[in-house]
Each structure stands twice: as C-alpha cells, then as structure tokens.
Design a protein around this motif. Structure first.
Motif, short mmCIF file in Angstrom:
data_model
loop_
_atom_site.label_atom_id
_atom_site.label_comp_id
_atom_site.label_asym_id
_atom_site.label_seq_id
_atom_site.Cartn_x
_atom_site.Cartn_y
_atom_site.Cartn_z
N LEU A 1 -3.97 -2.90 -2.29
CA LEU A 1 -4.05 -1.43 -2.25
C LEU A 1 -4.22 -0.92 -0.82
O LEU A 1 -3.62 0.10 -0.45
N LEU A 2 -4.99 -1.61 -0.01
CA LEU A 2 -5.15 -1.21 1.39
C LEU A 2 -3.84 -1.35 2.16
O LEU A 2 -3.52 -0.50 3.01
N ILE A 3 -3.08 -2.37 1.85
CA ILE A 3 -1.77 -2.54 2.50
C ILE A 3 -0.82 -1.42 2.10
O ILE A 3 -0.11 -0.86 2.93
N VAL A 4 -0.82 -1.06 0.81
CA VAL A 4 0.02 0.05 0.34
C VAL A 4 -0.39 1.35 1.02
O VAL A 4 0.46 2.15 1.44
N ALA A 5 -1.70 1.59 1.14
CA ALA A 5 -2.19 2.80 1.80
C ALA A 5 -1.76 2.84 3.27
O ALA A 5 -1.33 3.88 3.78
N ALA A 6 -1.85 1.70 3.95
CA ALA A 6 -1.42 1.64 5.35
C ALA A 6 0.08 1.88 5.47
O ALA A 6 0.54 2.58 6.39
N PHE A 7 0.85 1.34 4.53
CA PHE A 7 2.30 1.57 4.54
C PHE A 7 2.62 3.04 4.33
O PHE A 7 3.47 3.61 5.02
N LEU A 8 1.94 3.68 3.38
CA LEU A 8 2.17 5.10 3.14
C LEU A 8 1.80 5.94 4.36
O LEU A 8 2.50 6.90 4.70
N LEU A 9 0.71 5.57 5.03
CA LEU A 9 0.35 6.31 6.25
C LEU A 9 1.37 6.09 7.35
O LEU A 9 1.69 7.02 8.11
N ALA A 10 1.91 4.89 7.45
CA ALA A 10 2.94 4.63 8.45
C ALA A 10 4.18 5.47 8.16
O ALA A 10 4.80 6.03 9.08
N VAL A 11 4.53 5.57 6.88
CA VAL A 11 5.68 6.42 6.51
C VAL A 11 5.38 7.88 6.82
O VAL A 11 6.24 8.62 7.30
N CYS A 12 4.14 8.30 6.56
CA CYS A 12 3.74 9.68 6.86
C CYS A 12 3.97 10.02 8.32
O CYS A 12 4.54 11.06 8.65
N PHE A 13 3.48 9.15 9.19
CA PHE A 13 3.58 9.43 10.62
C PHE A 13 5.00 9.27 11.15
O PHE A 13 5.38 9.92 12.13
N SER A 14 5.79 8.44 10.53
CA SER A 14 7.15 8.23 11.02
C SER A 14 8.09 9.36 10.60
O SER A 14 9.13 9.56 11.22
N ARG A 15 7.73 10.14 9.58
CA ARG A 15 8.61 11.21 9.10
C ARG A 15 8.46 12.50 9.91
O ARG A 15 9.19 13.46 9.68
N GLY A 16 7.54 12.54 10.82
CA GLY A 16 7.41 13.73 11.65
C GLY A 16 6.68 14.85 10.95
O GLY A 16 5.50 14.79 10.72
N VAL B 1 -6.25 8.36 -1.34
CA VAL B 1 -6.82 7.95 -2.63
C VAL B 1 -6.67 6.44 -2.83
O VAL B 1 -7.62 5.76 -3.21
N ILE B 2 -5.48 5.93 -2.53
CA ILE B 2 -5.26 4.49 -2.69
C ILE B 2 -6.13 3.70 -1.71
O ILE B 2 -6.69 2.66 -2.05
N GLY B 3 -6.28 4.21 -0.48
CA GLY B 3 -7.14 3.55 0.49
C GLY B 3 -8.59 3.53 0.06
O GLY B 3 -9.29 2.53 0.23
N LEU B 4 -9.07 4.64 -0.51
CA LEU B 4 -10.45 4.67 -1.00
C LEU B 4 -10.66 3.69 -2.16
O LEU B 4 -11.67 2.99 -2.22
N LEU B 5 -9.69 3.64 -3.08
CA LEU B 5 -9.79 2.70 -4.19
C LEU B 5 -9.81 1.26 -3.68
O LEU B 5 -10.60 0.43 -4.15
N GLY B 6 -8.96 0.96 -2.71
CA GLY B 6 -8.94 -0.38 -2.13
C GLY B 6 -10.23 -0.71 -1.41
O GLY B 6 -10.74 -1.83 -1.52
N SER B 7 -10.79 0.26 -0.69
CA SER B 7 -12.05 0.03 0.03
C SER B 7 -13.19 -0.23 -0.93
O SER B 7 -13.98 -1.17 -0.73
N PHE B 8 -13.30 0.58 -1.96
CA PHE B 8 -14.37 0.38 -2.94
C PHE B 8 -14.19 -0.94 -3.69
O PHE B 8 -15.16 -1.65 -3.96
#
Length: 137
Positions: free
Chosen positions: A85-100, A112-119
């Motif tokens: 889940l943390l990897i998916v969250a990091a991937f989504l954030l990378a896509v967020c920043f790459s889309r401008g 949300v996915i990052g929080l679930l993975g952290s917990f």
C-alpha cells in the motif's frame, strides 16, 4: 516533475531509510547484552554486592526472554500488504507530481492509501504477542 528532478529526492530517501536500517541492526540485542552480563558476572569477586545485583538482573532478563520475547511474532502477510500500500501511495504521488497542474485528484487517494499502509505497518511489523489468528493480544 521530471524524473531527473525527482532523482535526488529518491536517492536521499533511500539513503535515509538505509541508514536507519543499519543503525537498528547494529544496536545490540537482548541476548547479546545478556551474554556480556554473564561474562561480567563471572569476572566479579564472590563477595561483591554488585555480583548479587547483576545475578538478579540476569535472572530477570532470562525470565523476560522466555516469557515475552520468544512468544512475540510479526504478521508477515499484513506487513507485506502494508508495504504494498505504501508503494502504491508513492506511485500515485509520483504520478500526481509528474502531471503538472492536474495533481489534486490523485493526492487524496494517495494520502488515504498511505495512511492505511502506515497504520498497517505499525500494527503488523512490530513484534507482539498474538492469538492463533494473528491478532495482537
């Protein structure tokens, strides 16, 4: 954000995580400290007050290892899921920043996915006493 701009950040994160992992590995474990205490106990004179105190400490440490530490386990399936889940969250954030400009619509699911993975990682990766189904006691 281009990959060339994100590369220094990625390298810094990997360096910090690796350093923390090495620091944790080099810290002496309970059994290593116990072994040193037993060696020290043998070196102390028999009439020393410190020998009795150290003997009681060694006995208490052995009791703790037998009763608590040997019964604590990690939930490896939950830990792997949390890391995924943390990897998916990091991937989504990378896509967020790459889309401008169109970043906001992926940042909320990534958070949300990052929080679930952290917990989940905090719940399953920490050694604890668990019941037969793997739930913490």
């Amino acid at each position: 954000m281009k990959l060339t701009e994100a590369a220094p950040i990625i390298v810094a994160v990997i360096t910090i995580v690796g350093g923390l992992a090495q620091a944790r590995r080099k810290r002496p474990m309970t059994r290593e400290i116990l072994r040193q205490d037993v060696e020290l106990l043998g070196l102390l004179p028999d009439d020393s007050d410190g020998k009795q105190i150290l003997r009681e400490h060694v006995d208490a440490t052995v009791r703790k290892i037998v009763e608590e530490e040997d019964q604590q386990t990690r939930d490896y399936a939950g830990s792997c899921l949390a890391v995924g889940l943390l990897i998916v969250a990091a991937f989504l954030l990378a896509v967020c920043f790459s889309r401008g400009g169109a970043w906001w619509w992926l940042s909320l699911p990534a958070a949300v996915i990052g929080l679930l993975g952290s917990f989940g990682l905090g719940q399953d990766a920490v050694p604890r006493r668990r019941d037969a189904r793997g739930r913490p006691l």
